[in-house]
Design a protein around this motif. Structure first.
Motif, PDB file in Angstrom:
ATOM      1  N   ALA A 158       0.823  -1.209   0.000  1.00 10.73           N
ATOM      2  CA  ALA A 158       0.000   0.000   0.000  1.00 10.73           C
ATOM      3  C   ALA A 158       0.857   1.259   0.000  1.00 10.73           C
ATOM      4  CB  ALA A 158      -0.928  -0.004   1.210  1.00 10.73           C
ATOM      5  N   ILE A 159       1.959   1.248   0.740  1.00  9.57           N
ATOM      6  CA  ILE A 159       2.854   2.410   0.778  1.00  9.57           C
ATOM      7  C   ILE A 159       3.421   2.682  -0.614  1.00  9.57           C
ATOM      8  CG2 ILE A 159       5.114   3.189   1.594  1.00  9.57           C
ATOM      9  CD1 ILE A 159       4.396   1.856   4.297  1.00  9.57           C
ATOM     10  N   PHE A 160       3.891   1.638  -1.281  1.00 12.06           N
ATOM     11  CA  PHE A 160       4.457   1.819  -2.618  1.00 12.06           C
ATOM     12  C   PHE A 160       3.384   2.234  -3.632  1.00 12.06           C
ATOM     13  CE2 PHE A 160       8.201   0.010  -0.868  1.00 12.06           C
ATOM     14  CZ  PHE A 160       9.235   0.250  -1.758  1.00 12.06           C
ATOM     15  N   ARG A 161       2.175   1.807  -3.400  1.00 13.77           N
ATOM     16  CA  ARG A 161       1.082   2.139  -4.312  1.00 13.77           C
ATOM     17  C   ARG A 161       0.581   3.571  -4.113  1.00 13.77           C
ATOM     18  NH1 ARG A 161      -2.083  -1.640  -2.759  1.00 13.77           N
ATOM     19  NH2 ARG A 161      -3.417  -0.399  -1.381  1.00 13.77           N
ATOM     20  N   GLU A 162       0.601   4.071  -2.858  1.00 14.60           N
ATOM     21  CA  GLU A 162      -0.131   5.293  -2.554  1.00 14.60           C
ATOM     22  C   GLU A 162       0.722   6.473  -2.112  1.00 14.60           C
ATOM     23  OE1 GLU A 162      -3.736   4.744  -0.293  1.00 14.60           O
ATOM     24  OE2 GLU A 162      -3.659   2.571  -0.624  1.00 14.60           O
ATOM     25  N   SER A 163       2.013   6.307  -1.909  1.00 17.16           N
ATOM     26  CA  SER A 163       2.823   7.440  -1.437  1.00 17.16           C
ATOM     27  C   SER A 163       2.775   8.595  -2.429  1.00 17.16           C
ATOM     28  CB  SER A 163       4.282   7.011  -1.233  1.00 17.16           C
ATOM     29  OG  SER A 163       5.076   8.145  -0.902  1.00 17.16           O
ATOM     30  N   PRO A 164       2.470   9.808  -1.968  1.00 16.29           N
ATOM     31  CA  PRO A 164       2.434  10.961  -2.864  1.00 16.29           C
ATOM     32  C   PRO A 164       3.794  11.612  -3.095  1.00 16.29           C
ATOM     33  CG  PRO A 164       1.675  11.598  -0.698  1.00 16.29           C
ATOM     34  CD  PRO A 164       1.963  10.116  -0.624  1.00 16.29           C
ATOM     35  N   VAL A 165       4.839  11.080  -2.477  1.00 19.06           N
ATOM     36  CA  VAL A 165       6.200  11.602  -2.614  1.00 19.06           C
ATOM     37  C   VAL A 165       7.152  10.441  -2.917  1.00 19.06           C
ATOM     38  CG1 VAL A 165       5.864  13.613  -1.135  1.00 19.06           C
ATOM     39  CG2 VAL A 165       6.526  11.422  -0.110  1.00 19.06           C
ATOM     40  N   PRO A 166       8.365  10.739  -3.396  1.00 21.80           N
ATOM     41  CA  PRO A 166       9.316   9.654  -3.640  1.00 21.80           C
ATOM     42  C   PRO A 166       9.559   8.820  -2.383  1.00 21.80           C
ATOM     43  CG  PRO A 166      10.112  11.699  -4.611  1.00 21.80           C
ATOM     44  CD  PRO A 166       8.914  12.054  -3.784  1.00 21.80           C
ATOM     45  N   ILE A 167       9.719   7.524  -2.578  1.00 20.26           N
ATOM     46  CA  ILE A 167      10.055   6.612  -1.489  1.00 20.26           C
ATOM     47  C   ILE A 167      11.564   6.398  -1.491  1.00 20.26           C
ATOM     48  CG2 ILE A 167       9.927   4.187  -0.747  1.00 20.26           C
ATOM     49  CD1 ILE A 167       7.010   4.196  -1.486  1.00 20.26           C
ATOM     50  N   ILE A 168      12.148   6.488  -0.311  1.00 22.13           N
ATOM     51  CA  ILE A 168      13.559   6.146  -0.153  1.00 22.13           C
ATOM     52  C   ILE A 168      13.634   4.974   0.816  1.00 22.13           C
ATOM     53  CG2 ILE A 168      14.348   8.474  -0.684  1.00 22.13           C
ATOM     54  CD1 ILE A 168      14.831   8.838   2.319  1.00 22.13           C
ATOM     55  N   THR A 169      14.503   4.023   0.515  1.00 22.66           N
ATOM     56  CA  THR A 169      14.502   2.782   1.288  1.00 22.66           C
ATOM     57  C   THR A 169      15.874   2.434   1.845  1.00 22.66           C
ATOM     58  OG1 THR A 169      14.822   1.538  -0.770  1.00 22.66           O
ATOM     59  CG2 THR A 169      12.577   1.707   0.076  1.00 22.66           C
ATOM     60  N   HIS A 170      15.832   1.889   3.039  1.00 26.47           N
ATOM     61  CA  HIS A 170      16.959   1.159   3.631  1.00 26.47           C
ATOM     62  C   HIS A 170      16.648  -0.312   3.416  1.00 26.47           C
ATOM     63  CE1 HIS A 170      19.866   0.474   7.202  1.00 26.47           C
ATOM     64  NE2 HIS A 170      19.584  -0.713   6.681  1.00 26.47           N
ATOM     65  N   CYS A 171      17.487  -0.973   2.625  1.00 25.71           N
ATOM     66  CA  CYS A 171      17.181  -2.351   2.222  1.00 25.71           C
ATOM     67  C   CYS A 171      18.152  -3.353   2.848  1.00 25.71           C
ATOM     68  CB  CYS A 171      17.240  -2.469   0.692  1.00 25.71           C
ATOM     69  SG  CYS A 171      15.892  -1.612  -0.147  1.00 25.71           S
ATOM     70  N   GLU A 172      17.685  -4.055   3.868  1.00 24.87           N
ATOM     71  CA  GLU A 172      18.358  -5.225   4.418  1.00 24.87           C
ATOM     72  C   GLU A 172      17.263  -6.166   4.924  1.00 24.87           C
ATOM     73  OE1 GLU A 172      22.469  -4.471   6.450  1.00 24.87           O
ATOM     74  OE2 GLU A 172      21.080  -2.939   7.182  1.00 24.87           O
ATOM     75  N   ASP A 173      17.482  -7.448   4.773  1.00 21.05           N
ATOM     76  CA  ASP A 173      16.483  -8.437   5.170  1.00 21.05           C
ATOM     77  C   ASP A 173      16.694  -8.823   6.632  1.00 21.05           C
ATOM     78  OD1 ASP A 173      14.385 -10.484   4.095  1.00 21.05           O
ATOM     79  OD2 ASP A 173      15.797 -11.665   5.295  1.00 21.05           O
ATOM     80  N   THR A 174      15.729  -8.442   7.477  1.00 25.53           N
ATOM     81  CA  THR A 174      15.881  -8.639   8.911  1.00 25.53           C
ATOM     82  C   THR A 174      15.985 -10.106   9.332  1.00 25.53           C
ATOM     83  OG1 THR A 174      14.723  -6.568   9.310  1.00 25.53           O
ATOM     84  CG2 THR A 174      14.870  -8.089  11.151  1.00 25.53           C
ATOM     85  N   PRO A 175      15.153 -11.025   8.841  1.00 28.81           N
ATOM     86  CA  PRO A 175      15.300 -12.425   9.278  1.00 28.81           C
ATOM     87  C   PRO A 175      16.684 -13.005   8.974  1.00 28.81           C
ATOM     88  CG  PRO A 175      13.160 -12.100   8.252  1.00 28.81           C
ATOM     89  CD  PRO A 175      13.937 -10.838   8.016  1.00 28.81           C
ATOM     90  N   MET A 176      17.265 -12.649   7.833  1.00 28.35           N
ATOM     91  CA  MET A 176      18.604 -13.153   7.514  1.00 28.35           C
ATOM     92  C   MET A 176      19.644 -12.592   8.478  1.00 28.35           C
ATOM     93  SD  MET A 176      18.611 -13.008   3.331  1.00 28.35           S
ATOM     94  CE  MET A 176      20.116 -13.986   3.187  1.00 28.35           C
TER      95      MET A 176
END
Length: 448
Positions: A165-183
């Motif tokens: 939903a965030i990626f679908r509806e954000s009205p501004v650019p999304i910036i991400t910190h990408c690391e997989d927590t379970p790993m």
């Protein structure tokens, strides 16, 4: 405000270097060319030194509110201006986190009259603030920060439906910190089983592994492509992730963005690698982790080849005492803003790329990606955020560090360039040895 004429400068702007004079009037660049002094204006002889647009750092953690014992907006923006960074965009993982419009405006109020540099503040996403995300005013923030890996407080977004939903509806650019927590959690548990709390710092890139980065980055790109989201992936640390991004110029001939998905790396990934843990230990512990020399080499090539679009700091100070704790308690993050630009210029001295490339990645591109109004370029009518650089060596000393934490991972390093002067909104704020006057930073405007 006194008008200023800078004579005999070598301007670095929009891919080229040229000899010219530059006039500052009412805080803005009034004219560029062959100029003569006027009565009443201050004349500054650049003596052939390079004049750059002020750097725009799109990723800092200035720790306010809630963690002012280690950093605050005033101290860290002062260090940034001393380092030639005239604008900054601050992250939302403060205490409390910036998860709604009221918290966002509180940060702007805190910065007013105290920030030495121009400033924007990110809104943060969580598993339970989707309504606040939907209501973001695009003119109020550079973007929405989504932690898709381990984070502080209530800011890890790991619910699949919420992420979608965030990626679908954000009205501004999304910036991400990408690391997989379970790993990461699995690798940390294995290390603790062997070493207890005192895990060797050298194992940090194995715990915060490249596989954890790749898995999370792939998920972010999949979501962005599904919803045609404007996505900016922060602090790329591995060679493996680079194949996921498009090479080529950021904008077309008319200045329009060519890329919906962009990538960033940080200065510490260009200057350190796994071998440096033996010397610096937790001083260079950060998330994602500094990895191998081969990753560093790949990131340098990716900047030169326009695979990576932005260079930033991820400035994240902690006290020396905190950093001296055992691995499981030592926090992640480095203080970097004061020496980031000269560290990038060291790459120029080494022949990795030219100075125009540094300006593109550290000034032009952040302005273009985040729609920053009238900053990031040497253009008539733009705000006069300027940096004078001299190719004069200096060695970093602890007593010169302006960040409140009082230390730098670059202590003892000799750089071949120095920041001679910094102007913020036309005000000379740094003269090469000290801050001048009062903070001159303004709230960034986003042309959306």
């Amino acid at each position: 405000m006194t008008d200023t004429l800078i004579l005999n400068a070598r301007l670095v702007n929009e891919g080229r270097e040229s000899e010219a004079d530059l006039r500052i009037r009412a805080g803005r660049i009034d004219a560029i060319g062959s100029l003569s002094p006027r009565a009443g204006e201050t004349v500054f002889d650049a003596a052939g030194h390079r004049l750059l647009p002020g750097m725009i750092d799109d990723q800092v953690h200035f720790r306010e509110p809630g963690l002012e014992y280690k950093a605050d907006i005033a101290t860290e923006s002062a260090a940034a201006v001393a380092g030639g960074l005239t604008s900054f965009m601050d992250m939302p993982n403060t205490s409390p986190p910036t998860l709604d419009a009221a918290a966002l405006e509180d940060k702007y109020a805190r910065a007013a009259g105290r920030a030495w540099g121009n400033h924007g503040f990110y809104m943060g996403a969580s598993n339970d603030n989707l309504e606040a995300v939907r209501g973001i005013d695009p003119a109020a923030t550079p973007g929405l920060k989504v932690f898709m890996g381990a984070s502080t407080g209530n800011m890890l977004v790991d619910d699949p439906a919420t992420l979608d939903a965030i990626f679908r509806e954000s009205p501004v650019p999304i910036i991400t910190h990408c690391e997989d927590t379970p790993m990461i959690d699995a690798a940390l548990s294995a290390a603790r089983a062997q070493y207890g709390d005192d895990i060797p710092a050298e194992l940090h890139p194995d715990i915060r592994s490249r596989e954890a980065c790749i898995r999370s980055t792939r998920l972010a790109l999949e979501l962005a492509r599904r919803h045609d989201t404007r996505l900016h992936v922060l602090h790329i640390s591995t060679a493996d992730e680079l194949a996921l991004f498009e090479a080529g110029p950021l904008v077309d001939a008319d200045g329009r963005l060519r890329k919906r998905i962009t990538a960033e790396t940080c200065i510490h990934f260009l200057r350190f690698d796994r071998a440096d843990y033996a010397r610096l230990g937790h001083q260079i512990k950060c998330n994602p982790a500094i990895k191998d020399a081969s990753d560093r080499e790949a990131l340098l090539r990716a900047l030169a080849d326009d695979v990576i679009d932005v260079l930033a700091t991820d400035h994240a100070p902690h006290t020396r005492e905190e950093k001296q704790a055992p691995y499981t308690r030592a926090p992640s993050g480095l203080p970097l803003v004061q020496y980031a630009l000269v560290a990038a210029l060291e790459c120029v001295h080494e022949g990795r790329f030219d100075i125009a490339r540094v300006v593109q990645k550290f000034a032009h591109a952040p302005a273009q990606l985040f729609d920053v109004k009238e900053r990031g370029f040497l253009r008539e009518g733009y705000w006069a955020d300027l940096v004078m650089v001299e190719d004069t060596p200096f060695t970093v000393r602890r007593e010169d560090v302006l960040s409140k934490c009082g230390w730098s991972p670059f202590e003892g390093t000799t750089f071949r360039s120095r920041i001679a002067s910094t102007w913020v909104n036309g005000v000379l704020s740094w003269n090469g040895s000290k801050l001048l006057g009062a903070p001159a930073g303004r709230r960034l405007e986003f042309a959306r």
